[in-house]
Design an enzyme around this catalytic site. Structure first.
Site, mmCIF file in Angstrom:
data_model
loop_
_atom_site.group_PDB
_atom_site.id
_atom_site.type_symbol
_atom_site.label_atom_id
_atom_site.label_comp_id
_atom_site.label_asym_id
_atom_site.label_seq_id
_atom_site.Cartn_x
_atom_site.Cartn_y
_atom_site.Cartn_z
ATOM 1 N N ASP A 67 0.812 -1.217 0.000
ATOM 2 C CA ASP A 67 0.000 0.000 0.000
ATOM 3 C C ASP A 67 0.842 1.263 0.000
ATOM 4 O O ASP A 67 2.064 1.220 0.155
ATOM 5 C CB ASP A 67 -0.957 -0.002 1.209
ATOM 6 N N ASN A 136 -7.083 -2.642 14.434
ATOM 7 C CA ASN A 136 -8.460 -2.936 14.033
ATOM 8 C C ASN A 136 -8.511 -4.186 13.144
ATOM 9 O O ASN A 136 -9.495 -4.420 12.466
ATOM 10 C CB ASN A 136 -9.070 -1.737 13.295
ATOM 11 N N HIS A 138 -6.833 -4.743 10.436
ATOM 12 C CA HIS A 138 -6.650 -4.564 8.989
ATOM 13 C C HIS A 138 -5.390 -5.288 8.526
ATOM 14 O O HIS A 138 -4.468 -5.533 9.307
ATOM 15 C CB HIS A 138 -6.649 -3.081 8.582
ATOM 16 N N GLU A 143 -9.390 -1.952 5.529
ATOM 17 C CA GLU A 143 -9.994 -1.594 6.808
ATOM 18 C C GLU A 143 -11.269 -2.416 7.050
ATOM 19 O O GLU A 143 -11.870 -2.920 6.086
ATOM 20 C CB GLU A 143 -10.355 -0.104 6.810
HETATM 21 P P1 PGA Z 1 2.661 -1.344 12.548
HETATM 22 O O1 PGA Z 1 1.482 -1.338 11.489
HETATM 23 O O2 PGA Z 1 3.611 -2.409 12.090
HETATM 24 O O3 PGA Z 1 3.282 0.019 12.446
HETATM 25 O O4 PGA Z 1 2.059 -1.645 13.879
HETATM 26 C C1 PGA Z 1 0.910 -2.556 11.111
HETATM 27 C C2 PGA Z 1 -0.273 -2.298 10.237
HETATM 28 O O5 PGA Z 1 -0.952 -1.268 10.407
HETATM 29 O O6 PGA Z 1 -0.557 -3.146 9.380
#
Ligand code: PGA
Length: 246
Positions: A67, A136, A138, A143
């Site tokens: 992404d 959450n 995701h 999302e």
């Molecule tokens: P993070 O993000 O590794 O910074 O916790 C993970 C994500 O949002 O997929």
């Protein structure tokens, strides 16, 4: 589904790097799906170390990132382009032309999305997809929603995601509100998936992913249906799992 529970972030990162390195040794022209965020940082450090010490060769590897924020150019330090070059690509021998990241500055995000899907397909699909997980649940920037988005698409980021990611920005208002993300079908078509999670703030999401119903309200739960998915967790991220899964 395999679950590997490690003592801490360091061990989680070593186990993840071993899987990626093994993949490249077995198939030098592997197609990797890559993630950004705090979670995979040390896995990248370990892979750089393996490259520098014993010559793990990335010259035939192709990568697709999950992404990118919409509106951030590649030279913006908060962009995922910048993150990947600084934390990984600059320090290994991957070829520039084998690196693919969605273009968040594309005028036509729909066309960019279609093009990204076609590129993944043209390279024969993803051999090994690395994932983090949001609080959450995701994966990528898919999302929680009422339906799974299949292919690469534009996403409106959740307030929870914006707030979690604001730690990388000067303030919460600077966090882009939209992103472009691979979809669930892109991820599910990867031949192998490895999801990494560490820290107690991920425990609830990991529980939903592994023990909850398969639902777009918890996008990572779809991985219960993947034929070759491994979760590599530290103890804290695994804390809410029932004893029989530990
Ligand atoms: P993070 O993000 O590794 O910074 O916790 C993970 C994500 O949002 O997929």
């Amino acid at each position: 589904m395999r679950i590997l529970i490690t003592t801490n972030y360091e061990e989680m990162s070593i186990e993840a790097a071993k899987i990626v390195a093994g993949q490249i040794y077995l198939k030098p022209a592997s197609v990797l799906g890559l993630a950004t965020g705090s979670t995979p940082l040390k896995m990248y450090e370990n892979l750089i170390a393996v490259h520098k010490t014993i010559g793990l060769d990335f010259s035939q590897v192709t990568t697709f990132n999950l992404d990118e924020y919409i509106g951030l150019s590649a030279d913006n330090p908060q962009s995922y382009h910048y993150f990947m070059y600084e934390n990984f690509f600059k320090q290994i021998n991957i070829r520039r032309e084998n690196i693919f990241i969605p273009d968040g500055t594309a005028e036509d995000i729909f066309a960019e999305s279609k093009n990204y899907d076609a590129l993944i397909e043209s390279k024969g699909g993803i051999d090994l997809q690395i994932l983090g997980i949001g609080q959450n649940a995701h994966i990528g920037f898919n999302e929680p929603d009422i339906k799974f988005e299949a292919t690469t698409h534009k996403v409106k980021l959740d307030d929870e995601t914006i707030s979690a990611n604001s730690r990388f920005f000067k303030n919460v208002d600077e966090v882009p509100k939209f992103a472009i993300s691979m979809g669930i079908k892109n991820i599910m078509l990867a031949r192998r998936v490895v999801l990494l999670a560490n820290g107690k703030n991920k425990a609830a999401a990991v529980y939903k992913a592994l023990c909850g119903s398969v639902t777009p309200e918890a996008p990572a739960s779809i991985l219960q249906l993947h034929q070759d998915a491994t979760f590599i967790l530290d103890k804290e991220a695994a804390a809410d799992l029932p004893q029989d899964l530990k």
